[in-house]
Design an enzyme around this catalytic site. Structure first.
Site, PDB file in Angstrom:
ATOM      1  N   TYR A 143      -1.381  -1.244  10.501  1.00 26.57           N
ATOM      2  CA  TYR A 143      -1.594  -1.395   9.055  1.00 26.57           C
ATOM      3  C   TYR A 143      -0.355  -0.954   8.286  1.00 26.57           C
ATOM      4  CZ  TYR A 143      -3.845  -1.179   4.492  1.00 26.57           C
ATOM      5  OH  TYR A 143      -4.159  -1.388   3.175  1.00 26.57           O
TER       6      TYR A 143
ATOM      7  N   SER B 191       0.844  -1.190   0.000  1.00 30.31           N
ATOM      8  CA  SER B 191       0.000   0.000   0.000  1.00 30.31           C
ATOM      9  C   SER B 191       0.881   1.242   0.000  1.00 30.31           C
ATOM     10  CB  SER B 191      -0.902   0.008   1.237  1.00 30.31           C
ATOM     11  OG  SER B 191      -1.574   1.250   1.374  1.00 30.31           O
TER      12      SER B 191
END
Length: 279
Positions: free
Chosen positions: A173, A160
């Site tokens: 995350y 990401s």
């Protein structure tokens, strides 16, 4: 990959979000796809809809199985079933799954509760440990694959842009997504030198996937539902990302036999709004 030979592909987190979009994309292209997911509701729904994604002209095999990627024994059992389903061969492993929900998610790191650490453990287990274990267990299958001429199978890890650009209270995350970049680099060297297995990472920016789930199918929601002109204007590219943008990057990495250990960013430009993705 137009006109390419049918591939055997394993996708984690394949019942919703980016994973579901990739599942559909590759089934429609005539490839065989095995997906793993821990969401029973979404998994049951995708089993009912996947048949419509296959093509009559190209026989393909597909399977959608329940798997808790926090559980190492679950992962080992799943890989054994992939081996049986695909006759011991695998062309592409796509480590896409990530835990995006859970007790403790989004809490400030100063929070002294146990829940925030439970969330940390879950995200690291699903987003980093599971890809490592899947990569290890799939080596024999990937060695027998042939995703490109003269090349064995390939691994694609979905990271990401949050590995580099986070926001408040998403340490777990971002840490998992950054960790997968280090894992990609290390695996590309180890598996490349020993087996010529290529390993790369894709870093999606804002990919809108709210339509890639059972609830959206039930209301026939269009891809653009929930988006505003302001959302598009935040991106120099003029729009928010689509699953097809990720699929094109995946196809590029599958077919490019000289590319390994690389990070492919799929982003419409740096915007002012960060959206928590749902792989």
């Amino acid at each position: 990959m137009s006109g390419a030979q049918p591939l055997k592909i394993l996708i984690t987190g394949g019942a919703r979000g980016i994973g579901r979009g990739l599942f559909r994309h590759f089934l429609r292209a005539g490839h065989s796809v095995y997906v793993l997911d821990s969401n029973t509701t979404e998994l049951e729904h995708v089993r009912k809809t996947a048949e419509a994604w296959t093509t009559s002209s190209s026989p393909s095999v597909w399977k959608a199985s329940l798997c808790d990627l926090r559980d190492r024994s679950n992962i080992k059992t799943a890989v054994e079933d992939v081996k049986r389903t695909f006759d011991g061969k695998l062309d592409v492993l796509i480590n896409n799954a990530m835990a995006t929900e859970g007790v403790g998610a989004g809490r400030p790191m100063e929070d002294d509760s146990d829940e925030i650490m439970d969330d940390w453990d879950t995200k690291i287990a699903v987003g980093l440990t599971a890809p490592y274990l899947l990569g290890r267990l799939c080596v024999p299958l990937l060695k027998a694959g042939s995703s490109a001429p003269g090349s064995p199978g390939t691994i694609i890890n979905i990271s990401s842009t949050r590995a580099y650009q986070a926001e408040d209270n998403h340490e777990a995350y971002s840490a998992a997504k950054a960790g997968i970049l280090g894992l990609t680099q290390s695996m590309s060297v180890s598996l490349g030198h020993r087996h010529k297995i290529r390993v790369n990472a894709i870093l999606p920016g804002w990919i809108h996937v709210m339509n890639e789930r059972a609830e959206a199918d039930g209301s026939s929601a269009a891809w653009e539902e929930g988006l505003t002109q302001e959302d598009a204007d935040w991106h120099p590219a003029g729009r928010v990302g689509k699953v097809d943008d990720i699929a094109k990057a995946v196809e590029y990495l599958i077919g490019s036999g000289f590319v390994t250990g690389q990070e492919v960013v799929v982003d419409g430009g740096v915007g002012r709004k960060m959206v928590y993705p749902e792989e």
